[in-house]
Design a protein around this motif. Sequence first.
Motif, PDB file in Angstrom:
ATOM      1  N   CYS A 134       3.056  11.365   2.719  1.00 40.85           N
ATOM      2  CA  CYS A 134       2.379  10.541   1.699  1.00 40.85           C
ATOM      3  C   CYS A 134       1.948  11.374   0.495  1.00 40.85           C
ATOM      4  O   CYS A 134       1.305  12.408   0.646  1.00 40.85           O
ATOM      5  CB  CYS A 134       1.175   9.850   2.332  1.00 40.85           C
ATOM      6  SG  CYS A 134       0.306   8.771   1.175  1.00 40.85           S
ATOM      7  N   THR A 135       2.296  10.874  -0.699  1.00 39.47           N
ATOM      8  CA  THR A 135       1.918  11.568  -1.935  1.00 39.47           C
ATOM      9  C   THR A 135       0.553  11.105  -2.450  1.00 39.47           C
ATOM     10  O   THR A 135       0.030  11.686  -3.392  1.00 39.47           O
ATOM     11  CB  THR A 135       2.946  11.292  -3.052  1.00 39.47           C
ATOM     12  OG1 THR A 135       2.880   9.902  -3.396  1.00 39.47           O
ATOM     13  CG2 THR A 135       4.367  11.644  -2.625  1.00 39.47           C
ATOM     14  N   CYS A 183       0.171   8.279  -3.966  1.00 46.44           N
ATOM     15  CA  CYS A 183       0.417   7.597  -5.250  1.00 46.44           C
ATOM     16  C   CYS A 183      -0.189   6.197  -5.294  1.00 46.44           C
ATOM     17  O   CYS A 183      -0.369   5.628  -6.358  1.00 46.44           O
ATOM     18  CB  CYS A 183       1.913   7.527  -5.515  1.00 46.44           C
ATOM     19  SG  CYS A 183       2.818   6.430  -4.365  1.00 46.44           S
ATOM     20  N   ARG A 184      -0.443   5.599  -4.168  1.00 43.51           N
ATOM     21  CA  ARG A 184      -1.059   4.290  -4.023  1.00 43.51           C
ATOM     22  C   ARG A 184      -0.178   3.126  -4.477  1.00 43.51           C
ATOM     23  O   ARG A 184      -0.670   2.018  -4.717  1.00 43.51           O
ATOM     24  CB  ARG A 184      -2.432   4.254  -4.710  1.00 43.51           C
ATOM     25  CG  ARG A 184      -3.375   5.285  -4.121  1.00 43.51           C
ATOM     26  CD  ARG A 184      -4.695   5.357  -4.819  1.00 43.51           C
ATOM     27  NE  ARG A 184      -5.582   4.262  -4.447  1.00 43.51           N
ATOM     28  CZ  ARG A 184      -6.892   4.298  -4.584  1.00 43.51           C
ATOM     29  NH1 ARG A 184      -7.485   5.370  -5.057  1.00 43.51           N
ATOM     30  NH2 ARG A 184      -7.624   3.263  -4.245  1.00 43.51           N
ATOM     31  N   CYS A 209       1.961   1.598  -2.676  1.00 44.59           N
ATOM     32  CA  CYS A 209       1.975   0.605  -1.591  1.00 44.59           C
ATOM     33  C   CYS A 209       0.759  -0.316  -1.676  1.00 44.59           C
ATOM     34  O   CYS A 209       0.854  -1.523  -1.444  1.00 44.59           O
ATOM     35  CB  CYS A 209       2.025   1.311  -0.237  1.00 44.59           C
ATOM     36  SG  CYS A 209       0.767   2.577  -0.019  1.00 44.59           S
ATOM     37  N   CYS A 235       7.755   2.796  -1.665  1.00 38.35           N
ATOM     38  CA  CYS A 235       7.274   4.134  -1.288  1.00 38.35           C
ATOM     39  C   CYS A 235       8.332   5.186  -1.655  1.00 38.35           C
ATOM     40  O   CYS A 235       9.470   5.096  -1.208  1.00 38.35           O
ATOM     41  CB  CYS A 235       6.971   4.183   0.207  1.00 38.35           C
ATOM     42  SG  CYS A 235       6.386   5.816   0.715  1.00 38.35           S
TER      43      CYS A 235
HETATM   44  S1  SF4 Z   1       3.635   4.418  -1.584  1.00 37.16           S
HETATM   45 FE1  SF4 Z   1       1.817   4.593  -0.259  1.00 37.16          FE
HETATM   46  S2  SF4 Z   1       2.543   5.570   1.631  1.00 37.16           S
HETATM   47 FE2  SF4 Z   1       4.117   5.911   0.046  1.00 37.16          FE
HETATM   48  S3  SF4 Z   1       3.616   7.873  -0.836  1.00 37.16           S
HETATM   49 FE3  SF4 Z   1       2.618   6.342  -2.119  1.00 37.16          FE
HETATM   50  S4  SF4 Z   1       0.551   6.153  -1.250  1.00 37.16           S
HETATM   51 FE4  SF4 Z   1       1.798   7.190   0.292  1.00 37.16          FE
END
Ligand code: SF4
Length: 167
Positions: free
Chosen positions: A42-43, A45-46, A48, A85
């Motif tokens: 998980c980065t 990045c939020r 999701c 993601c």
């Molecule tokens: S989309 Fe969600 S699960 Fe995927 S890297 Fe970003 S924060 Fe993490």
Amino acid sequence: MNFLKIFVRNLVKGPSTIPFPFAPAWTPERMRGRIQFKLQSCTGCRACEQVCAPGAIRFDKTPEGLRFMRWHNTCVFCGMCEFYCPTDAISQSDDWHMAHAVGEKYGMAIREVIPYIACTGCGMKTLASAPNPVGVAPPFTPEEIEQQRNLCPACRKKALAERGVQS
Ligand code: SF4
Ligand code: SF4
């Protein structure tokens, strides 16, 4: 007459349903089931969280780090979180065994924390999240992913520039 034919045919064929849970049930191909989360990928990045229409995913800043939470009983299994993601940290399994008593609903939630660390480059407090691989060429090696995880955003950028990676 037609009814009799159908009756006899069904009698010979046997039941079309499975007596679950007393016999094993099959899982349809491409079944969209329970969400899985890989903290190491998980980065933070939020993305999701933003695309989850029913609000089943939530990130909270805690003293320990960035906490990921996903509520099983709010998820509508749309697959949007997996689609957006960038690292496959979140994905849908074909596990549909999710029936539970109301009292167990908190135990069914996924809670994991991306911890704060001190950047190994400058010492600044930063999240030990995975680096975002989108647009990085050549792609990260596993060693580089671990190196980037331990750096703050500014030191990550510097490390990439030093080895000629375009990001
Ligand atoms: S989309 Fe969600 S699960 Fe995927 S890297 Fe970003 S924060 Fe993490
Ligand atoms: S599958 Fe859809 S509803 Fe479920 S957590 Fe992902 S985005 Fe949210």
